[in-house]
Enzyme design. Sequence first.
Site, PDB file in Angstrom:
ATOM      1  N   ASP A   1      59.613  47.699  49.128  1.00 53.09           N
ATOM      2  CA  ASP A   1      59.745  45.928  49.606  1.00 53.09           C
ATOM      3  C   ASP A   1      59.966  46.334  51.139  1.00 53.09           C
ATOM      4  O   ASP A   1      60.052  46.908  51.980  1.00 53.09           O
ATOM      5  CB  ASP A   1      60.713  45.560  48.504  1.00 53.09           C
ATOM      6  CG  ASP A   1      61.237  44.603  48.801  1.00 53.09           C
ATOM      7  OD1 ASP A   1      60.229  43.629  48.978  1.00 53.09           O
ATOM      8  OD2 ASP A   1      62.126  44.001  48.538  1.00 53.09           O
TER       9      ASP A   1
ATOM     10  N   TRP B   1      61.253  39.058  48.917  1.00 46.19           N
ATOM     11  CA  TRP B   1      60.445  39.516  47.699  1.00 46.19           C
ATOM     12  C   TRP B   1      58.782  40.069  47.659  1.00 46.19           C
ATOM     13  O   TRP B   1      57.891  39.493  47.262  1.00 46.19           O
ATOM     14  CB  TRP B   1      59.924  37.616  47.123  1.00 46.19           C
ATOM     15  CG  TRP B   1      61.847  37.848  47.210  1.00 46.19           C
ATOM     16  CD1 TRP B   1      62.467  37.873  46.674  1.00 46.19           C
ATOM     17  CD2 TRP B   1      62.460  36.161  48.778  1.00 46.19           C
ATOM     18  NE1 TRP B   1      63.908  36.242  47.032  1.00 46.19           N
ATOM     19  CE2 TRP B   1      63.630  36.407  47.857  1.00 46.19           C
ATOM     20  CE3 TRP B   1      61.335  35.742  49.662  1.00 46.19           C
ATOM     21  CZ2 TRP B   1      63.474  35.114  48.788  1.00 46.19           C
ATOM     22  CZ3 TRP B   1      62.758  35.087  50.400  1.00 46.19           C
ATOM     23  CH2 TRP B   1      63.860  34.665  50.372  1.00 46.19           C
ATOM     24  N   HIS B   2      58.218  41.350  48.469  1.00 45.71           N
ATOM     25  CA  HIS B   2      57.398  41.659  48.340  1.00 45.71           C
ATOM     26  C   HIS B   2      57.247  43.586  47.561  1.00 45.71           C
ATOM     27  O   HIS B   2      57.246  44.301  48.209  1.00 45.71           O
ATOM     28  CB  HIS B   2      56.961  41.745  49.754  1.00 45.71           C
ATOM     29  CG  HIS B   2      56.257  40.501  50.191  1.00 45.71           C
ATOM     30  ND1 HIS B   2      56.430  40.218  51.685  1.00 45.71           N
ATOM     31  CD2 HIS B   2      56.438  39.467  50.225  1.00 45.71           C
ATOM     32  CE1 HIS B   2      56.592  39.041  51.660  1.00 45.71           C
ATOM     33  NE2 HIS B   2      56.419  38.372  50.898  1.00 45.71           N
ATOM     34  N   PRO B   3      58.233  43.494  46.194  1.00 46.05           N
ATOM     35  CA  PRO B   3      57.818  44.918  45.721  1.00 46.05           C
ATOM     36  C   PRO B   3      56.308  45.149  45.237  1.00 46.05           C
ATOM     37  O   PRO B   3      56.037  43.978  45.015  1.00 46.05           O
ATOM     38  CB  PRO B   3      58.715  44.073  44.770  1.00 46.05           C
ATOM     39  CG  PRO B   3      58.456  43.146  44.477  1.00 46.05           C
ATOM     40  CD  PRO B   3      58.527  42.517  45.933  1.00 46.05           C
TER      41      PRO B   3
END
Length: 525
Positions: free
Chosen positions: A299, A451-453
């Site tokens: 992330d 918020w980029h897993p």
Amino acid sequence: MAHYDYIVVGAGSAGCVVANRLTEDPETTVLLLEAGNPASQPEIQTPSDWTSLLGTAVDWAYWTEPELGLDGRKILCSRGKVVGGSSAINAMIYIRGNRQNFDHWQSLGNSGWSYEDVLPYFKKSENQQRGASEFHGVGGALSVTDPIAPSVINAQFIAAAAELGYVRGAQSQVVRNADFNGAQQEGAGLYQLTIKDGQRHSAAAAFLVPILDRPNLTVQTVAAVTRLLFESTRAVGVEYRHQETLHQVFVDQEVILSAGVFDSPKLLMLSGIGNTNHLKALNIPVIADLPGVGQNLQDHPLVGIGYQSTQALPPLTLTSNLVEAGLFVHSSNNGTTPDLQFLFSPALWIGSAIAPDIPGFTFIVCLVEPQSRGTVTLRSGNSADPPVIQVNYLRHEADLQALVNGIKIARQLAYADALAAIRDKELAPGADVTSDAAIAAYIRQSANTFWHPVGTCKMGIDPLAVVDPELRVHGVEGLRVVDASIMPTVTTGNTNAPTIMIGEKAADLIKASHRVPQQISPIAT
């Protein structure tokens, strides 16, 4: 028993695309299952309201375990629980990633995923406001537009970057970058957004809503999938809960898992696909021993540095996504791709919330090439229990050092002549926080998720790969994963655009494997 050619689990950024493309053939039947409700909240449509959606009923609102690299804090991992998935609650920034991201995927053994291979799929989706070009397409379903009424101080931020010369190989020359998705990613400029007519243009608005009248498409909302159904090692259907009743539906071709980076591995493990020891400990019968399921979690962490303004700043409009300008830059001389992404906000952010009563602006520093890796595992064999999420933010020392360097760069930007007229005192972390140790302590205390897993069902041919380059799950038949979890490494930038691209490419792979009639291939054109 209900039968469909395909069942797609998850109406998010990839699932909406797959459902659209497969039902272009009127003879192909598709069931699209979504755990959330339709996107009826007005806040979803209003770009400036996106932060108000986090932690609400349209958010899975998962939390990490205590993160040792963040002083033991638990981090809210927002994921869209609504038709449109996370594209219905995100900041709408359209960034594809760096071309070297995709060439790296191919170098790992993923044939067909180089930049030249995936560019046609980015262009296929796109309806680019600026028109068609070598890098962009028009006539696609997804609206990609410039900010409608960007704050006037964005120009001062871009001018500040120009003063400092933040473009690799072009120090002290022009650094404005009008297109982060064009010839190069480095530089400063305004972000393009997935907005249409002043409203959010989610994957659902772009790809699903216009085709809801197709008789070969069935969409079931508030349908929480509990497990995948198998006959031996072939996926034959899914079980889902709707209105407190369990239902089973079956496929003639494939199940397509597009449930996202946390729920796709969770459903695989609940269905008997994963690490044998983990599954046996929870009394889950093993169908395929795939130790990579839930591993490789990556992330983008971020941290803010905020300044009070010497004067009141123009209010943000309803069409603003709150972070309209940005910068891609290298934190050091190492690496060939930028590892830091800046977001500039003409508002003061305290923690994760805007402080509307204090005039100010914020530099948000995001690490987009993290070295740290985490895991997703099962809490129990009960599908209603949330997964165990351990991202391991900043456990790799290089990640922390890159963000320390990012804070230093933000301060240089703040003290550029271009921002001198509006810059007042530094409110966070504060002018007295100067040593590397003090900056690092501030980062551990305040860093959060971008918020980029990605990465928990990674694509590849190595022992920890979960899917092959055609996104078929290793060791079983009739099952693919199509979402951000298949990324072997996270892309350099926001992840919604590449997830939509994955849906586009997967649809062609599925059609080709089952000889479904296709429209003219974007590659052929």
